[in-house]
Design a protein around this motif. Structure first.
Motif, PDB file in Angstrom:
ATOM      1  N   ARG A  95       0.991  -1.197   0.219  1.00  0.00           N
ATOM      2  CA  ARG A  95       0.000  -0.026   0.049  1.00  0.00           C
ATOM      3  C   ARG A  95       0.971   1.197   0.045  1.00  0.00           C
ATOM      4  O   ARG A  95       0.449   2.372  -0.484  1.00  0.00           O
ATOM      5  N   GLY A  96       2.018   1.225   0.566  1.00  0.00           N
ATOM      6  CA  GLY A  96       2.815   2.294   0.643  1.00  0.00           C
ATOM      7  C   GLY A  96       3.704   2.576  -0.643  1.00  0.00           C
ATOM      8  O   GLY A  96       4.403   3.585  -0.649  1.00  0.00           O
ATOM      9  N   VAL A  97       3.675   1.727  -1.514  1.00  0.00           N
ATOM     10  CA  VAL A  97       4.668   1.762  -2.596  1.00  0.00           C
ATOM     11  C   VAL A  97       4.257   3.081  -3.425  1.00  0.00           C
ATOM     12  O   VAL A  97       5.051   3.931  -3.807  1.00  0.00           O
ATOM     13  N   LYS A  98       2.992   3.087  -3.698  1.00  0.00           N
ATOM     14  CA  LYS A  98       2.506   4.211  -4.234  1.00  0.00           C
ATOM     15  C   LYS A  98       1.584   5.260  -3.451  1.00  0.00           C
ATOM     16  O   LYS A  98       0.922   6.007  -3.845  1.00  0.00           O
ATOM     17  N   GLU A  99       1.582   4.881  -2.174  1.00  0.00           N
ATOM     18  CA  GLU A  99       0.684   5.315  -1.121  1.00  0.00           C
ATOM     19  C   GLU A  99      -0.803   5.341  -1.539  1.00  0.00           C
ATOM     20  O   GLU A  99      -1.323   6.459  -1.605  1.00  0.00           O
ATOM     21  N   LYS A 100      -1.118   4.345  -2.028  1.00  0.00           N
ATOM     22  CA  LYS A 100      -2.677   4.314  -2.277  1.00  0.00           C
ATOM     23  C   LYS A 100      -3.098   2.931  -2.488  1.00  0.00           C
ATOM     24  O   LYS A 100      -2.112   2.002  -2.295  1.00  0.00           O
ATOM     25  N   HIS A 101      -4.234   2.461  -2.531  1.00  0.00           N
ATOM     26  CA  HIS A 101      -4.738   1.161  -2.373  1.00  0.00           C
ATOM     27  C   HIS A 101      -4.082   0.041  -3.805  1.00  0.00           C
ATOM     28  O   HIS A 101      -3.811   0.917  -4.743  1.00  0.00           O
ATOM     29  N   PHE A 102      -4.204  -1.023  -3.406  1.00  0.00           N
ATOM     30  CA  PHE A 102      -3.408  -1.923  -4.305  1.00  0.00           C
ATOM     31  C   PHE A 102      -4.089  -3.169  -4.832  1.00  0.00           C
ATOM     32  O   PHE A 102      -5.397  -3.362  -4.251  1.00  0.00           O
ATOM     33  N   TRP A 103      -3.736  -3.995  -5.472  1.00  0.00           N
ATOM     34  CA  TRP A 103      -4.382  -5.402  -5.905  1.00  0.00           C
ATOM     35  C   TRP A 103      -3.799  -6.358  -5.501  1.00  0.00           C
ATOM     36  O   TRP A 103      -2.555  -6.354  -5.447  1.00  0.00           O
ATOM     37  N   VAL A 104      -4.150  -7.528  -5.035  1.00  0.00           N
ATOM     38  CA  VAL A 104      -3.667  -8.686  -4.905  1.00  0.00           C
ATOM     39  C   VAL A 104      -3.842  -9.570  -6.364  1.00  0.00           C
ATOM     40  O   VAL A 104      -5.077  -9.921  -6.519  1.00  0.00           O
ATOM     41  N   MET A 105      -2.885  -9.811  -6.959  1.00  0.00           N
ATOM     42  CA  MET A 105      -3.191 -10.632  -8.117  1.00  0.00           C
ATOM     43  C   MET A 105      -3.044 -12.093  -8.309  1.00  0.00           C
ATOM     44  O   MET A 105      -3.678 -12.691  -9.140  1.00  0.00           O
ATOM     45  N   GLU A 106      -2.242 -12.485  -7.274  1.00  0.00           N
ATOM     46  CA  GLU A 106      -2.333 -14.003  -6.977  1.00  0.00           C
ATOM     47  C   GLU A 106      -2.413 -14.206  -5.333  1.00  0.00           C
ATOM     48  O   GLU A 106      -1.857 -13.507  -4.574  1.00  0.00           O
ATOM     49  N   GLN A 107      -3.579 -14.714  -4.906  1.00  0.00           N
ATOM     50  CA  GLN A 107      -3.770 -15.260  -3.453  1.00  0.00           C
ATOM     51  C   GLN A 107      -3.565 -16.574  -3.270  1.00  0.00           C
ATOM     52  O   GLN A 107      -4.068 -17.217  -4.172  1.00  0.00           O
ATOM     53  N   LEU A 108      -3.275 -16.841  -2.056  1.00  0.00           N
ATOM     54  CA  LEU A 108      -3.172 -18.599  -1.838  1.00  0.00           C
ATOM     55  C   LEU A 108      -4.520 -19.137  -1.875  1.00  0.00           C
ATOM     56  O   LEU A 108      -5.523 -18.691  -1.538  1.00  0.00           O
ATOM     57  N   THR A 117       9.968   9.586   1.206  1.00  0.00           N
ATOM     58  CA  THR A 117       8.521   9.966   1.307  1.00  0.00           C
ATOM     59  C   THR A 117       8.560  11.211   2.166  1.00  0.00           C
ATOM     60  O   THR A 117       9.229  11.161   3.095  1.00  0.00           O
ATOM     61  N   ASP A 118       7.444  12.048   1.845  1.00  0.00           N
ATOM     62  CA  ASP A 118       7.077  13.239   2.925  1.00  0.00           C
ATOM     63  C   ASP A 118       6.695  12.506   4.229  1.00  0.00           C
ATOM     64  O   ASP A 118       5.468  11.948   3.988  1.00  0.00           O
ATOM     65  N   ILE A 119       7.360  12.456   5.266  1.00  0.00           N
ATOM     66  CA  ILE A 119       6.994  12.122   6.480  1.00  0.00           C
ATOM     67  C   ILE A 119       6.547  13.080   7.703  1.00  0.00           C
ATOM     68  O   ILE A 119       6.275  12.890   8.902  1.00  0.00           O
ATOM     69  N   SER A 120       6.204  14.379   7.101  1.00  0.00           N
ATOM     70  CA  SER A 120       5.987  15.217   8.051  1.00  0.00           C
ATOM     71  C   SER A 120       4.599  15.205   8.745  1.00  0.00           C
ATOM     72  O   SER A 120       4.411  15.677   9.759  1.00  0.00           O
ATOM     73  N   GLY A 121       3.803  14.473   7.939  1.00  0.00           N
ATOM     74  CA  GLY A 121       2.244  14.286   8.650  1.00  0.00           C
ATOM     75  C   GLY A 121       2.256  13.062   9.796  1.00  0.00           C
ATOM     76  O   GLY A 121       1.254  12.825  10.378  1.00  0.00           O
ATOM     77  N   TYR A 122       3.450  12.258   9.955  1.00  0.00           N
ATOM     78  CA  TYR A 122       3.349  11.232  10.872  1.00  0.00           C
ATOM     79  C   TYR A 122       3.847  11.580  12.306  1.00  0.00           C
ATOM     80  O   TYR A 122       4.550  12.497  12.672  1.00  0.00           O
ATOM     81  N   LYS A 123       3.167  11.096  13.293  1.00  0.00           N
ATOM     82  CA  LYS A 123       3.583  11.190  14.832  1.00  0.00           C
ATOM     83  C   LYS A 123       4.956  10.661  14.993  1.00  0.00           C
ATOM     84  O   LYS A 123       5.174  11.009  16.044  1.00  0.00           O
ATOM     85  N   LEU A 124       4.937   9.391  14.478  1.00  0.00           N
ATOM     86  CA  LEU A 124       6.170   8.513  14.880  1.00  0.00           C
ATOM     87  C   LEU A 124       6.793   7.941  13.524  1.00  0.00           C
ATOM     88  O   LEU A 124       5.720   7.216  12.787  1.00  0.00           O
ATOM     89  N   VAL A 125       7.776   8.008  13.563  1.00  0.00           N
ATOM     90  CA  VAL A 125       8.404   7.524  12.353  1.00  0.00           C
ATOM     91  C   VAL A 125       9.682   6.372  12.517  1.00  0.00           C
ATOM     92  O   VAL A 125      10.536   6.718  13.690  1.00  0.00           O
ATOM     93  N   ILE A 126       9.572   4.945  12.188  1.00  0.00           N
ATOM     94  CA  ILE A 126      10.646   4.265  12.493  1.00  0.00           C
ATOM     95  C   ILE A 126      11.331   3.909  11.388  1.00  0.00           C
ATOM     96  O   ILE A 126      11.031   3.610  10.312  1.00  0.00           O
ATOM     97  N   ALA A 127      12.848   4.022  11.378  1.00  0.00           N
ATOM     98  CA  ALA A 127      13.790   3.804  10.352  1.00  0.00           C
ATOM     99  C   ALA A 127      14.856   2.852  10.514  1.00  0.00           C
ATOM    100  O   ALA A 127      15.853   3.171  11.051  1.00  0.00           O
ATOM    101  N   VAL A 173      18.140  11.442   2.187  1.00  0.00           N
ATOM    102  CA  VAL A 173      17.234  10.970   3.008  1.00  0.00           C
ATOM    103  C   VAL A 173      17.558  11.190   4.412  1.00  0.00           C
ATOM    104  O   VAL A 173      16.770  11.555   5.306  1.00  0.00           O
ATOM    105  N   THR A 174      18.702  11.585   4.733  1.00  0.00           N
ATOM    106  CA  THR A 174      19.641  12.013   5.983  1.00  0.00           C
ATOM    107  C   THR A 174      18.788  13.510   6.327  1.00  0.00           C
ATOM    108  O   THR A 174      18.245  13.650   7.404  1.00  0.00           O
ATOM    109  N   GLU A 175      18.576  14.249   5.284  1.00  0.00           N
ATOM    110  CA  GLU A 175      17.963  15.631   5.442  1.00  0.00           C
ATOM    111  C   GLU A 175      16.544  15.474   5.657  1.00  0.00           C
ATOM    112  O   GLU A 175      15.722  16.136   6.559  1.00  0.00           O
ATOM    113  N   ASN A 176      15.925  14.498   5.105  1.00  0.00           N
ATOM    114  CA  ASN A 176      14.442  14.448   5.238  1.00  0.00           C
ATOM    115  C   ASN A 176      14.344  13.902   6.965  1.00  0.00           C
ATOM    116  O   ASN A 176      13.306  14.475   7.432  1.00  0.00           O
ATOM    117  N   LEU A 177      15.075  13.057   7.443  1.00  0.00           N
ATOM    118  CA  LEU A 177      15.025  12.699   8.761  1.00  0.00           C
ATOM    119  C   LEU A 177      15.180  13.965   9.875  1.00  0.00           C
ATOM    120  O   LEU A 177      14.701  14.096  10.808  1.00  0.00           O
TER     121      LEU A 177
END
Length: 656
Positions: A288-301, A438-448, A458-462
């Motif tokens: 979901r985060g790759v394009k930051e929108k909904h996705f499809w599952v093209m093959e499912q168990l 990614t623009d992470i400014s809207g998150y309360k908590l970021v784990i890297a 990336v360093t500047e982003n953090l």
């Protein structure tokens, strides 16, 4: 939300198509995916195209209101093409062309292959453009960051390096080729790093080769995407992916695609060890985060899996339905099961579909039918989205760099991300897994976790995120390498020293040995794999080592930096530490958490801006009871409940 199946009409007698369409329609199937391996049927001879059989398939299923996902068949060139143009065959690490006869053995950089791939794609899109039964296009199948060592790939790699570094001096400087007398005096001396294990070779060369392979795949996709777009500018286009031997950079792979498609095969066996992170909730949130929108599952168990490995057990009751609903809960719009019917011929005849070889409806078919009915009840979720306060950063280049140079026994990059993801999941939090860019400014908590290979952006982003008030968590093996995959000559964690307010005076790669840390509250936790010995400058100790020669030395620190806070976790712990740590982080940042969730219960909240819908999924093989803070209305059973009784792999969705 739609349920579909992967269907291979070219493998079945024509008189079965109508029966299959009727059964699928009655069951609730809305989509079929076809043709990804059917090049020889669509172009039986060079330049002779036959779409009549595919026309019939699309027409038959359209009559039953079942749409079609059309695939370019470019994953499997026909044997006549290999015979006429053997130069298109991929060359292995031994310098020999791979024997044809199975799939994906073409070189995607070869101009002849590109010509034929674009031609079949062009013929298909011209034929089917405007057909209302075609819901989407899939380009190729499960593209990897392929490693081909043919002359074309060697030449293109050298040109790629020329474009990046301008000249040999730039290459030699970036690669540090003075080691082992490795200086290049001509570009023709530069070879793909495939002759030896990656750990024996130049790490900078290996990482640039990975980048080149990803750019090659992206260029191949762009060629076929543009071929489609010249004829049809409206139809959505995707490709499908998974975590594979040569896992691609998902962000590059889907850059031009309209949406992400993932092949989702969750585990059938549920591990007893609570420190084994088995849930595919992490994979789904990442997609979901790759394009930051909904996705499809093209093959499912859909059944027992087995092809290049022995067969797995059959999915347990509830897994087929539950794992599909789990995907919807984490942002899938559409889930297609692989496959409708189990093949009776070919290598994948033991990779089971919904129906077994008997072609008689079975337990899995009944459960699949129940899934289709459940999904038809969930249209209210169609216009909802997942809003998260927490982000976990995933870096494909760091993932690859750890594969090139494994750090220590038991240390795996993705496990670091999964550990945090599982901990926040335990408290019912929505989590985004996104790129470090990614623009992470809207998150309360970021784990890297373990930002091993660093880019300035990336360093500047953090830094910017923490300066503006964010709470960031960095972990061991951060700041080790520069963008070329060479070690930075500075005290670890180098570029992040100021941010975390501490320096690493020494590290101990302990592998599977155990250490113990004690946090500020006196709680003790086991750790292993890697131990950074931290010397705070402005930081405070959150936890200290409690054994051995570095007893009382900080293992985890907390530093207030400008308007924000940066934590550093200098070791790898068991799940109980991450759950305790996550609880404290959520309390300090104001991220809401659900208390008292049984282990294995996953909670995802979707909202339309007015109403919130909470998905409770029991991802265990034991019944679970979840008390609700107030009576809530179940979208599944259409009744109010003050507690949820969930069977193994069962999901309930309540309106808050």
């Amino acid at each position: 939300m739609k349920i579909g199946v992967d269907y291979y009409p070219e493998q079945w007698d024509r008189d079965m198509w109508e029966k299959d369409a009727e059964t699928m329609a009655r069951t609730g199937v809305k989509l079929i995916r076809v043709a990804e391996f059917a090049w020889s049927k669509l172009e039986p001879r060079d330049g002779e195209f036959d779409f009549t059989w595919l026309d019939d398939v699309i027409r038959i299923f359209s009559r039953y209101a079942i749409g079609t996902v059309l695939c370019t068949p470019t994953n499997c060139p026909p044997l006549w093409l290999y015979e006429a143009h053997p130069e298109i065959v991929r060359v292995g690490i031994d310098g020999k062309r791979i024997q044809t006869g199975i799939r994906a053995h073409r070189c995607i950089n070869n101009p002849t292959l590109r010509f034929y791939a674009k031609r079949i794609t062009e013929q298909m899109i011209r034929h089917y453009s405007g057909n209302p039964a075609v819901a989407a296009w899939q380009i190729d199948n499960e593209l990897e960051a392929y490693s081909c060592t043919c002359d074309v790939c060697k030449a293109q790699f050298r040109d790629w390096l020329k474009d990046k570094y301008n000249d040999l001096d730039g290459v030699n400087k970036a690669f540090g080729t003075s080691v082992w007398s490795g200086e290049y005096s001509s570009f023709e001396q530069i070879m793909p790093p495939n002759a030896y294990p990656k750990a024996w070779q130049n790490p900078a060369l290996c990482l640039d080769w990975y980048r080149f392979c990803n750019d090659s795949v992206a260029g191949y996709l762009k060629d076929l995407m543009m071929t489609i777009r010249l004829e049809d500018t409206k139809i959505p286009v995707t490709t499908n992916t998974w975590f594979c031997e040569n896992t691609p950079d998902f962000y590059k792979l889907f850059d031009l695609m309209d949406f992400v498609s993932y092949d989702n095969y969750p585990p059938i066996r549920i591990p007893v060890d609570p420190n084994e992170y088995y849930s595919h909730a992490f994979h789904l949130d990442l997609m979901r985060g790759v394009k930051e929108k909904h996705f499809w599952v093209m093959e499912q168990l859909s059944g027992p899996t087995g092809c290049w490995m022995p067969m797995s057990p059959a999915p347990r009751p509830g897994q087929i339905k539950g794992y599909a609903l789990q995907a919807f809960a984490h942002g899938a719009d559409t889930v297609l099961h692989f496959r409708w019917r189990t093949a009776t011929t070919g290598a994948e005849m033991h990779w089971h579909g919904i129906l077994d070889h008997s072609n008689v409806p079975n337990r899995r078919f009944v459960e699949f039918s129940e899934l289709c009915k459940s999904v038809s009840q969930l249209s209210i979720l169609d216009n909802t989205e997942i809003i998260s306060d927490i982000a976990i950063l995933y870096s494909p280049e760091t993932d690859e760099a750890f594969k090139i140079q494994p750090q220590v026994e038991g240390f795996h990059y993705l496990e670091q991300l999964k550990a945090f993801h599982a901990a926040f999941t335990h408290y019912g939090a929505n989590i985004d897994v996104v790129s470090p860019d990614t623009d992470i400014s809207g998150y309360k908590l970021v784990i890297a976790p373990s930002l091993y290979v660093n880019r300035k952006s990336v360093t500047e982003n953090l830094y910017r995120y923490v300066i503006n008030g964010g709470t960031l968590v960095l972990t061991t093996r951060s700041g080790v390498k520069d963008e070329h995959n060479n070690c930075i000559m500075d005290t670890l964690p180098t570029v992040f020293k100021e941010l975390i307010g501490a320096e690493i005076t020494e590290y101990d790669p302990i592998g599977n040995d155990m250490q113990v840390i004690r946090d500020f509250a006196g709680n003790e936790f086991r750790c292993s794999q890697w131990c950074d010995l931290l010397q705070p400058t402005t930081a405070k100790a959150y936890a200290e080592y409690n054994e051995g020669y570095y007893r009382c030395i900080p293992a985890v620190t907390m530093n207030r930096y400008c308007n924000g806070v940066a934590y550093y976790v200098g070791t790898v712990c068991k799940s109980d530490f991450y759950e305790s740590f996550a609880s404290n982080l959520m309390m300090q940042t104001g991220v809401p958490k659900l208390k008292g969730l049984p282990h294995g219960i996953e909670v995802t909240t979707r909202t339309n801006g007015r109403d919130e819908y909470i998905c409770f999924f029991n991802n265990t093989d034991k019944p679970k009871t979840i008390p609700l803070p107030k009576p809530m209305y179940s979208m599944i059973s259409s009744m109010g409940k003050d507690k949820l009784e969930l069977q193994p792999f069962e999901m309930d969705i309540v309106r808050k």
